[in-house]
Design a protein around this motif. Structure first.
Motif, PDB file in Angstrom:
ATOM      1  N   ASP A  68       0.851  -1.189   0.000  1.00 29.98           N
ATOM      2  CA  ASP A  68       0.000   0.000   0.000  1.00 29.98           C
ATOM      3  C   ASP A  68       0.889   1.243   0.000  1.00 29.98           C
ATOM      4  O   ASP A  68       1.654   1.455   0.923  1.00 29.98           O
ATOM      5  N   ILE A  74      -1.844  -2.424   4.637  1.00 32.83           N
ATOM      6  CA  ILE A  74      -2.827  -3.226   3.906  1.00 32.83           C
ATOM      7  C   ILE A  74      -4.237  -2.641   4.036  1.00 32.83           C
ATOM      8  O   ILE A  74      -5.100  -3.178   4.717  1.00 32.83           O
ATOM      9  N   ALA A  75      -4.476  -1.532   3.389  1.00 36.68           N
ATOM     10  CA  ALA A  75      -5.771  -0.854   3.490  1.00 36.68           C
ATOM     11  C   ALA A  75      -6.902  -1.787   3.077  1.00 36.68           C
ATOM     12  O   ALA A  75      -6.814  -2.489   2.078  1.00 36.68           O
ATOM     13  N   ALA A  76      -7.973  -1.802   3.868  1.00 37.37           N
ATOM     14  CA  ALA A  76      -9.135  -2.630   3.563  1.00 37.37           C
ATOM     15  C   ALA A  76     -10.365  -1.985   4.180  1.00 37.37           C
ATOM     16  O   ALA A  76     -10.279  -1.322   5.218  1.00 37.37           O
ATOM     17  N   TYR A  82      -9.546  -7.030   5.638  1.00 40.61           N
ATOM     18  CA  TYR A  82      -8.187  -6.832   6.160  1.00 40.61           C
ATOM     19  C   TYR A  82      -7.571  -8.174   6.539  1.00 40.61           C
ATOM     20  O   TYR A  82      -6.432  -8.489   6.190  1.00 40.61           O
ATOM     21  N   ASP A  83      -8.365  -8.966   7.252  1.00 42.13           N
ATOM     22  CA  ASP A  83      -7.875 -10.260   7.725  1.00 42.13           C
ATOM     23  C   ASP A  83      -7.483 -11.162   6.552  1.00 42.13           C
ATOM     24  O   ASP A  83      -6.442 -11.835   6.590  1.00 42.13           O
ATOM     25  N   ARG A  85      -6.593 -10.241   3.468  1.00 39.86           N
ATOM     26  CA  ARG A  85      -5.393  -9.723   2.790  1.00 39.86           C
ATOM     27  C   ARG A  85      -4.141  -9.963   3.625  1.00 39.86           C
ATOM     28  O   ARG A  85      -3.077 -10.312   3.097  1.00 39.86           O
ATOM     29  N   PHE A  86      -4.268  -9.763   4.923  1.00 39.79           N
ATOM     30  CA  PHE A  86      -3.134 -10.016   5.814  1.00 39.79           C
ATOM     31  C   PHE A  86      -2.714 -11.483   5.723  1.00 39.79           C
ATOM     32  O   PHE A  86      -1.524 -11.807   5.599  1.00 39.79           O
TER      33      PHE A  86
END
Length: 455
Positions: A68, A74-76, A82-83, A85-86
């Motif tokens: 990002d 990790i913008a969500a 978010y979880d 993508r993380f």
């Protein structure tokens, strides 16, 4: 010497959740492991590694690209997104680090992961190594969630009180907010329960607590899964003093007003200051902020209040000017230095686990005003189990009034201070003993190291 030779080949990867209150305890544990001869690598976002540049540490950092350009991790839009993508980014990073280590000639023997990232067990298994969860909250909280996972009680709660093995009688408002208000936090509650689904596959479960603090619950948990208390994860120079360079936390996402705070405290008499801080995340509503401000003002005590920059607009008009003779309001401060200063008489806190452990470890009585998550349960223990503080009462509108704040502060700073201070100093002594050579937490770490180097 034999262990040293084995330990130098023993590599541990540590995977924290990227919040300050999760990274610091796991990093402190990592540094303790490094003092025992292990090689430890912490896997964390690049932006966090950047914020720690210039700090000497015995732990290696493996930065993962935040993906990002804004600098935000990790913008969500949602916590679920978010979880996901993380998990995608860090599961790949974890596997890559394990393989990279192999090419350097030493094999990773264990992944120590933040307990809310249970997928790390699967990644470790794919590479033929073990994994161990790290609990960043108390054993009491772990026991509550585990009992719910085992369906010893169900939600929504049908009774006003719940009695669980080894725990005090808990009212609805003593429970973690994810349990007392399950409809408000369904995703987080699911995360808190899912972490137990593979606990039967681990050989160790580390917790940031110490045995004497939660004796009964530790004994009960030990019969369920392999708990190892390794805390409190406070810099060594505040407790056992075994490592002179270990004076601070390594990560602070806010810039503290060190000189201003310490100079102001130095000008005050012993035990005369109320220190007020609600941590790095809690955000009070404007009405509650006003009640807190006016309660501090009415107490007629000196107070040092941390109001994060994003929260300062909620302060009443001219509040700082009107209280300047008795107060210092800052956007952040060096909390350990403040709590250990002789001028501080009590700590008004949201009762997050790190802040609670710090107050207990430094012998400071508390006025507790929980906001969410584990804080209500921590508050229950502070008041009724450890007897080192008072929990504010909430009115029928869900507000803590200025009168209640004034009353609680003056009780802890006045008539109840001697008894609470005596209890707080007892916990400080026990916390120091746990970490010192031969103490329960030190022995747990030693036993772990002795076993992991043989794998």
């Amino acid at each position: 010497m034999e262990r040293e030779q084995g330990a130098t080949l023993t590599h541990i990867v540590v995977l924290p959740y990227p919040l300050q209150g999760h990274i610091n305890p796991m990093l402190k544990f990592s540094k303790r492991l490094a003092t025992k001869g292990l090689k430890v690598t912490l896997l964390t976002p690049k932006s966090i590694v950047e914020s720690m540049k210039g700090q000497a540490t015995s732990v290696t950092f493996e930065p993962i690209d935040d993906d990002d350009d804004s600098g935000e991790l990790i913008a969500a839009e949602t916590m679920e997104a978010y979880d996901e993508r993380f998990k995608a980014i860090f599961s790949h990073g974890l596997g890559g680090l394990i393989e990279k280590n192999k090419s350097y000639g030493y094999a990773t023997k264990l992944v120590v992961y933040d307990c809310i990232l249970p997928w790390a067990v699967d990644i470790a298994k794919q590479h033929g190594i073990g994994a161990a969860p790290f609990l960043t909250q108390s054993c009491t909280i772990a026991a509550i969630y585990y009992n719910l996972y085992q369906e010893r009680f169900t939600l929504p709660l049908q009774e006003p009180e719940v009695l669980l093995p080894s725990l005090p009688l808990l009212r609805m408002d003593d429970m973690p907010s994810f349990i007392s208000q399950p409809a408000s936090y369904p995703f987080i509650l699911r995360v808190c329960l899912e972490m137990f689904h593979n606990f039967h596959e681990v050989n160790w479960a580390f917790c940031n607590s110490f045995d004497k603090l939660e004796e009964e619950v530790v004994s009960w948990i030990s019969s369920q899964w392999p708990i190892k208390n390794i805390g409190p994860t406070i810099p060594s120079m505040y407790l056992d003093k075994r490592w002179k360079d270990d004076k601070n936390y390594d990560l602070s996402l806010f810039k503290p007003s060190v000189d201003a705070c310490m100079k102001w405290l130095d000008s005050k008499d012993t035990g005369t200051v109320v220190y007020v801080s609600f941590g790095s995340m809690a955000a009070l509503g404007e009405e509650q902020m006003e009640e807190l401000a006016l309660g501090l003002k009415r107490s007629n005590r000196y107070f040092l209040w941390v109001v994060r920059e994003s929260e300062t607009k909620k302060l009443p008009t001219k509040f700082i000017e009107e209280t300047t003779e008795r107060s210092l309001v800052v956007t952040w401060c060096p909390q350990l230095e403040v709590l250990s200063h002789k001028a501080v008489g009590c700590f008004m806190t949201h009762c997050g686990w790190n802040s609670t452990l710090e107050a207990l470890s430094l012998g400071v009585p508390m006025v507790v005003m929980p906001q969410w998550s584990d804080q209500a349960t921590n508050s229950k223990c502070v008041m009724d189990v450890w007897k080192v503080g008072i929990r504010v009462k909430v009115d029928n509108k869900g507000m803590v009034t200025r009168e209640e704040i004034e009353l609680c502060i003056n009780e802890v700073m006045g008539e109840k201070r001697k008894e609470m201070k005596r209890n707080a100093l007892k916990w400080k002594k026990l916390a120091t003993e746990a970490l010192d050579e031969g103490g329960s937490s030190d022995k747990n770490i030693e036993e772990f190291v002795a076993k992991i180097v043989q794998i």
